[in-house]
Design a protein around this motif. Sequence first.
Motif, PDB file in Angstrom:
ATOM      1  N   ILE A  84     -64.971 -56.983 -40.279  1.00  0.00           N
ATOM      2  CA  ILE A  84     -63.655 -56.942 -39.641  1.00  0.00           C
ATOM      3  C   ILE A  84     -63.626 -55.948 -38.489  1.00  0.00           C
ATOM      4  O   ILE A  84     -62.616 -55.855 -37.790  1.00  0.00           O
ATOM      5  N   LEU A  85     -64.711 -55.189 -38.279  1.00  0.00           N
ATOM      6  CA  LEU A  85     -64.778 -54.245 -37.168  1.00  0.00           C
ATOM      7  C   LEU A  85     -65.758 -54.686 -36.091  1.00  0.00           C
ATOM      8  O   LEU A  85     -65.434 -54.691 -34.906  1.00  0.00           O
ATOM      9  N   ILE A  86     -66.970 -55.055 -36.500  1.00  0.00           N
ATOM     10  CA  ILE A  86     -68.008 -55.403 -35.524  1.00  0.00           C
ATOM     11  C   ILE A  86     -67.716 -56.794 -34.970  1.00  0.00           C
ATOM     12  O   ILE A  86     -67.468 -57.732 -35.717  1.00  0.00           O
ATOM     13  N   PRO A  87     -67.718 -56.965 -33.655  1.00  0.00           N
ATOM     14  CA  PRO A  87     -67.468 -58.284 -33.073  1.00  0.00           C
ATOM     15  C   PRO A  87     -68.565 -59.287 -33.459  1.00  0.00           C
ATOM     16  O   PRO A  87     -69.691 -58.858 -33.728  1.00  0.00           O
ATOM     17  N   LEU A  92     -70.658 -46.568 -37.541  1.00  0.00           N
ATOM     18  CA  LEU A  92     -70.230 -46.570 -38.937  1.00  0.00           C
ATOM     19  C   LEU A  92     -71.334 -47.106 -39.849  1.00  0.00           C
ATOM     20  O   LEU A  92     -71.603 -46.532 -40.920  1.00  0.00           O
ATOM     21  N   ALA A  93     -71.996 -48.197 -39.436  1.00  0.00           N
ATOM     22  CA  ALA A  93     -73.095 -48.734 -40.232  1.00  0.00           C
ATOM     23  C   ALA A  93     -74.246 -47.725 -40.328  1.00  0.00           C
ATOM     24  O   ALA A  93     -74.864 -47.561 -41.398  1.00  0.00           O
ATOM     25  N   SER A  94     -74.535 -47.020 -39.235  1.00  0.00           N
ATOM     26  CA  SER A  94     -75.601 -46.016 -39.255  1.00  0.00           C
ATOM     27  C   SER A  94     -75.247 -44.857 -40.176  1.00  0.00           C
ATOM     28  O   SER A  94     -76.121 -44.315 -40.874  1.00  0.00           O
ATOM     29  N   VAL A 123     -57.340 -48.340 -35.283  1.00  0.00           N
ATOM     30  CA  VAL A 123     -56.745 -49.169 -36.333  1.00  0.00           C
ATOM     31  C   VAL A 123     -57.807 -50.042 -37.001  1.00  0.00           C
ATOM     32  O   VAL A 123     -57.847 -50.167 -38.231  1.00  0.00           O
ATOM     33  N   ALA A 124     -58.694 -50.647 -36.194  1.00  0.00           N
ATOM     34  CA  ALA A 124     -59.735 -51.508 -36.763  1.00  0.00           C
ATOM     35  C   ALA A 124     -60.665 -50.719 -37.680  1.00  0.00           C
ATOM     36  O   ALA A 124     -61.074 -51.220 -38.739  1.00  0.00           O
ATOM     37  N   MET A 125     -60.988 -49.489 -37.302  1.00  0.00           N
ATOM     38  CA  MET A 125     -61.833 -48.671 -38.168  1.00  0.00           C
ATOM     39  C   MET A 125     -61.067 -48.217 -39.405  1.00  0.00           C
ATOM     40  O   MET A 125     -61.618 -48.151 -40.511  1.00  0.00           O
ATOM     41  N   ASN A 126     -59.794 -47.911 -39.233  1.00  0.00           N
ATOM     42  CA  ASN A 126     -58.972 -47.481 -40.361  1.00  0.00           C
ATOM     43  C   ASN A 126     -58.776 -48.602 -41.371  1.00  0.00           C
ATOM     44  O   ASN A 126     -58.731 -48.369 -42.584  1.00  0.00           O
ATOM     45  N   LEU A 127     -58.656 -49.836 -40.873  1.00  0.00           N
ATOM     46  CA  LEU A 127     -58.395 -50.964 -41.770  1.00  0.00           C
ATOM     47  C   LEU A 127     -59.612 -51.338 -42.611  1.00  0.00           C
ATOM     48  O   LEU A 127     -59.506 -52.233 -43.457  1.00  0.00           O
ATOM     49  N   GLY A 173     -64.696 -41.928 -47.525  1.00  0.00           N
ATOM     50  CA  GLY A 173     -64.778 -40.640 -46.844  1.00  0.00           C
ATOM     51  C   GLY A 173     -65.548 -40.734 -45.538  1.00  0.00           C
ATOM     52  O   GLY A 173     -65.182 -40.095 -44.533  1.00  0.00           O
ATOM     53  N   ILE A 174     -66.609 -41.550 -45.518  1.00  0.00           N
ATOM     54  CA  ILE A 174     -67.380 -41.746 -44.285  1.00  0.00           C
ATOM     55  C   ILE A 174     -66.523 -42.442 -43.240  1.00  0.00           C
ATOM     56  O   ILE A 174     -66.596 -42.129 -42.038  1.00  0.00           O
ATOM     57  N   GLN A 175     -65.689 -43.383 -43.665  1.00  0.00           N
ATOM     58  CA  GLN A 175     -64.803 -44.053 -42.719  1.00  0.00           C
ATOM     59  C   GLN A 175     -63.817 -43.069 -42.083  1.00  0.00           C
ATOM     60  O   GLN A 175     -63.561 -43.121 -40.869  1.00  0.00           O
ATOM     61  N   VAL A 176     -63.263 -42.175 -42.894  1.00  0.00           N
ATOM     62  CA  VAL A 176     -62.345 -41.166 -42.349  1.00  0.00           C
ATOM     63  C   VAL A 176     -63.084 -40.264 -41.361  1.00  0.00           C
ATOM     64  O   VAL A 176     -62.561 -39.936 -40.279  1.00  0.00           O
ATOM     65  N   LEU A 177     -64.315 -39.863 -41.707  1.00  0.00           N
ATOM     66  CA  LEU A 177     -65.116 -39.043 -40.792  1.00  0.00           C
ATOM     67  C   LEU A 177     -65.397 -39.790 -39.490  1.00  0.00           C
ATOM     68  O   LEU A 177     -65.347 -39.199 -38.395  1.00  0.00           O
ATOM     69  N   ALA A 178     -65.661 -41.090 -39.576  1.00  0.00           N
ATOM     70  CA  ALA A 178     -65.912 -41.884 -38.365  1.00  0.00           C
ATOM     71  C   ALA A 178     -64.664 -41.966 -37.493  1.00  0.00           C
ATOM     72  O   ALA A 178     -64.759 -41.923 -36.255  1.00  0.00           O
ATOM     73  N   ILE A 179     -63.485 -42.061 -38.107  1.00  0.00           N
ATOM     74  CA  ILE A 179     -62.235 -42.074 -37.332  1.00  0.00           C
ATOM     75  C   ILE A 179     -62.066 -40.749 -36.594  1.00  0.00           C
ATOM     76  O   ILE A 179     -61.678 -40.711 -35.415  1.00  0.00           O
TER      77      ILE A 179
END
Length: 658
Positions: A185-188, A218-220, A591-595, A633-639
């Motif tokens: 839902i994030l990567i095109p 984020l994947a890395s 938003v896309a990363m948060n979702l 937690g990694i997603q929050v760090l990426a945001i």
Amino acid sequence: MIRRELWFGLSFMALVVITAAVLLLRADTITDGHLGLLMLSLVVVAIMLGFPTAFTLMGMGMIFTWFAYNRDTTRTLDLMVQSAYKTMANDVLIAVPLFVFMGYLVERANLIETLFKSLHLAMARLPGALAVATLVTCTIFATATGIVGAVVTLMGLLALPAMLRAGYSVPIAAGAITAGGCLGILIPPSVLLIVYGATAGVSVVQLYAGAFFPGVMLASMYVLYVIIVAKLKPAWAPPLSAADRAVALPPLTQKLTTDSASHALPNLLAALKGKRNAGVPTGHLLRQLGIVALPGLLFVFLALTSYRAATNVAAEEVYDIQEIGAATRAAPGAGGGLAEPPSTGGLQEPPAEPSGLQEPPTGDTPSEPSSAGGGVAEPPGAEPPPAPAAEPSAGTPEAAATEGATTRAAPTWWWVCFALFGAITTLFYLFLSFARLEIFKMLLASFFPLMLLIVSVLGSIVLGLATPTEAAAMGALGGFLLAAAYRRLTMDVLKESVFLTAKTSAMVCWLFVGSAIFSAAFALLGGQALVEEWVLSMNLSKVQFLVLSQVIIFILGWPLEWTEIIVIFMPIFIPLLDNFGVDPLFFGLLVAMNLQTAFLSPPVAMAAFYLKGVSPPHVTLNQIFLGMLPFMGIQVLAIVLLYIWPQIGLWLPQLLYK
């Protein structure tokens, strides 16, 4: 006994209702704006009760629009028709069914099993190799399909048993599958970005370009986390045994060597002559050598084409037509271009009378000779300055030498990329054993076709060669050909893919119709103005507004899915961005990363339920939730990283579309 998930849902609904009731009761006068907030609260509660989102939005929107129009049924129905037509006329949404159709066809080509096996063999010596291969497989497959449920389900059937047999802990295995599957839902090409672009009026092309590097980042970070955990806690992710890393050689290759670790290139070259190729057809040897030569040929091709593109300079077009409004004056006697007609003949101004006032002559400035026709002469000192002789005129050899250069020195970035890819190609040939050759052949059959499809679709969009709709059509054709090439294209597969595509596309389009009606009703009631007035009264800074908005979206991700958050709450947030100087493109990336959390945050974590449906009985939901928490937690760090360094997402769109 009521389950904890149900308790949470009921508590959240009660909190929404109580908050709405308190706001209404504390108001001195209940205005239409308060009715808009009541409508928003009722929509959230109805969706959590299980009512279809699209029809809930349409129903609530129609009821409250009727109130906003003072119970005028005709105008209310007109609004519904106009909203539906606006959605039908939105050409951006044409890309949705095409991308979805591509995803379903690629999913049914059954590439994921070969892809996972080849990747985990290629990464066998990395700590946590199976989990790393799972994340990479999920990233590639999620990018190609964009269907979170399909990726999580297929990887749950394929990777989860393999990781559990290898001794992996359940939380690590479950977290890798669920987090990797949500990257789609994030990567095109992401359907979420298309829906956000159509809702916020942001270019989908720029969203695709901007979301690429945040998705890769984020994947890395996921992969790095798994490697660190496997290094620090080997019991949670044990290394693969020698038997699991073994690669079986084909029968014809076994006639050349029994040692899978022996170097492939010299042995294949030596087998072309002499007794070594006894029983091995020369055609087989040539095919193997052709496969071995592919990376070198690809490197040479890319180096030559990129060098030509980096060093060629497009000749600047020079026109003889003078720009309109230019103040330059042609030098006397200069040939070429448009010249004023001679002053002889025709109508002329009469000569000045000698009795009139005249400019006194200057002492040492020579006067300009009078024109042939006796016209008015320019006063002394007013003649234009002579053109400098140092500048060569257009068309001279000097100008051709300076302006006609067609090449330039290769830039530094080209030499860096050349050295990097040259080193990778050299290492490939230095360590190419027969076992690695077989792994490379498996990658050729699974990894590279998908990457070619992804790169061609995304590259054509990002580079401006095609619109998202045109690229989606080519991607659908590519998925069709891919399924046919792997002999998975049957009439049943085609019918099922078309049916699922129509079902998903209808859901998205009805969501847009419902969102348009809901947003119009919310604006008519003054709800948007009330929210904007409330937010502005808090005197928030840009940072505080972004933190508040992302926290709200993060919390909404617990009970709601991303589609509902985009179509219901983005029309509320988007008008506020101008007040705080926030770029809608940058906000969309946040938003896309948060979702990502909408699929991972309990209790309504859809990825967890997808995985639980195909996991062994001893794998519990609590273990799956526990495995997802570090990745959240990694997603929050990426945001946070994306906010601190916004160029992670904005550099590519600014480079390509400045």
